[in-house]
Design an enzyme around this catalytic site. Sequence first.
Site, PDB file in Angstrom:
ATOM      1  N   VAL A 157      -2.534  -2.443  -3.251  1.00 54.63           N
ATOM      2  CA  VAL A 157      -2.371  -3.429  -4.325  1.00 54.63           C
ATOM      3  C   VAL A 157      -2.657  -4.812  -3.752  1.00 54.63           C
ATOM      4  O   VAL A 157      -2.090  -5.197  -2.726  1.00 54.63           O
ATOM      5  CB  VAL A 157      -0.945  -3.392  -4.917  1.00 54.63           C
ATOM      6  CG1 VAL A 157      -0.800  -4.453  -6.010  1.00 54.63           C
ATOM      7  CG2 VAL A 157      -0.624  -2.014  -5.476  1.00 54.63           C
ATOM      8  N   GLU A 216       0.836  -1.195   0.000  1.00 49.43           N
ATOM      9  CA  GLU A 216       0.000   0.000   0.000  1.00 49.43           C
ATOM     10  C   GLU A 216       0.870   1.244   0.000  1.00 49.43           C
ATOM     11  O   GLU A 216       2.042   1.205   0.375  1.00 49.43           O
ATOM     12  CB  GLU A 216      -0.942   0.003   1.205  1.00 49.43           C
ATOM     13  CG  GLU A 216      -0.268  -0.180   2.549  1.00 49.43           C
ATOM     14  CD  GLU A 216      -1.281  -0.361   3.659  1.00 49.43           C
ATOM     15  OE1 GLU A 216      -2.353   0.286   3.590  1.00 49.43           O
ATOM     16  OE2 GLU A 216      -1.005  -1.128   4.590  1.00 49.43           O
ATOM     17  N   GLY A 266      -3.081   4.138  -2.798  1.00 51.86           N
ATOM     18  CA  GLY A 266      -4.064   3.136  -2.450  1.00 51.86           C
ATOM     19  C   GLY A 266      -3.413   1.809  -2.110  1.00 51.86           C
ATOM     20  O   GLY A 266      -2.297   1.787  -1.582  1.00 51.86           O
ATOM     21  N   ASP A 284       8.580   9.455 -14.077  1.00 51.21           N
ATOM     22  CA  ASP A 284       8.633   8.973 -12.696  1.00 51.21           C
ATOM     23  C   ASP A 284       9.474   7.701 -12.612  1.00 51.21           C
ATOM     24  O   ASP A 284       9.089   6.717 -11.982  1.00 51.21           O
ATOM     25  CB  ASP A 284       7.226   8.719 -12.163  1.00 51.21           C
ATOM     26  CG  ASP A 284       7.172   8.768 -10.631  1.00 51.21           C
ATOM     27  OD1 ASP A 284       8.107   9.328 -10.016  1.00 51.21           O
ATOM     28  OD2 ASP A 284       6.191   8.265 -10.053  1.00 51.21           O
TER      29      ASP A 284
END
Length: 462
Positions: free
Chosen positions: A183, A177, A181, A302
């Site tokens: 996974v 997490e 959120g 990213d």
Amino acid sequence: MGNCIQKTNRVVLGFDHSSGNVSQKFSRGQKKDNNYEKGNLAEWQKQKGFGNVKKTMNPPQTPSVSGCLENSHPKSHPLPTPNPISNTCHRGHKKQPSFLPLPKPEAPPSKHEESSSIGTLQPAEPSLSLYSSSFSCILPMPMSESEILSSPYLKAFSLDELRKATANFCENSLLGEGGFGCVYKGWLDVETLTAARPGSGMPVAIKKLIHSGFQGHNEWLSEVNYLGRLRHQNLVKLFGYCLDGEDRILVYEFMPGGSLEKHLFKRNSPSLSWARRIKVAVGAARGLCFLHESKSPVIYRDFKTSNILLDTEFNAKLSDFGLAKAGPTTEAQTHVTTRVMGTEGYCDPRYLTTGKLSVKCDVYSFGVVLLELLTGRRAIDETKCEEEKNLVNWVRLHVLDNGKVFRIMDTKLEGQYCKKSAYVAANIALRCVNHEQKYRPPMTYILEILENLPSNKNLNIY
């Protein structure tokens, strides 16, 4: 509107270059060659080992450092000589970078080999296996959200299907997490991609965004857009998505090796061997090459260890395309101007201060990750003393000032690495993180060097 520069556990508001607000800027010598100064180019070239060069060649703009000669290669990309002013150290001294010689690749790759290593940029053929990793392609850029969600590669899952696949998102299925959120590990039928009983069928990773998380609808849609159009062996596969009310869910292939971050930095995690580190670097470089060399370039934005996922054979795949951005589409364009977003320590300092985004921003991030692979240190480590907190500055201090690469190498390697390969890798990493974008090599050049690193069998090992 502020910019998002993500730290380990928080987001820092940065500078919106479209508003014009003032931003916060983040963050020795050589004897002259008489022959060079006198303009005796032929004698200077002979001393430096260039061999016979046509007299019509223009002389270098700055004197070359001894031992800084690159072998010519038809597939290599010649780089300008770095400006010594752009490389400053903590001690307040400015020094001409003492780059190490790079090896000549064994042989130019054939067109077939080149396309297989970078990715075949050809129109998609949905009739092929949609979930196979053996082919690469790019679908046309969609124009609307409905077109993005109608990708032939993706399945629109129902929330009930994914509840069944994860045993109602139970805690036992939780893989990890973060600010975005959680996974979960789920199970799908291999042929129909319908929910399967836990432990049977094909394992998948299901990312369920929290409503107040860092990743909103736009970032979620960006992932669906890019991973719904792009297929390559070094990009994680997206099987589908779920859009149900406020719920935003993505269904990826399961990567049993976890993230590179876990292997490098998690306490008590087995150390990665030198060969595996280079394998990961090559795989990640191939993924970036595929994005950058397409007809419509994609800037990943990213690139970091937590977004590089590994399978059981330590093949690397790029994940999390929430911040990905379409790059310049014409030769006249060098960049796109956008709100600054990314992760502290991996972001290009020039991008932070100007908001100008280009593929060279990804090159900078790649250089940081390559340094992490060499050193076993994080890009930013607040537990270190001031001089060692920033990995790039610390490496520059040792390699550019002292030329002692062995001092930066990860002690977990216990000396089991190829000396010459380490020198070459450190050299290319420092070129990637040069302050000036024009002195950073393209990813195709970096990939070529990494794929042709000297073999451990032929050289002495520390």
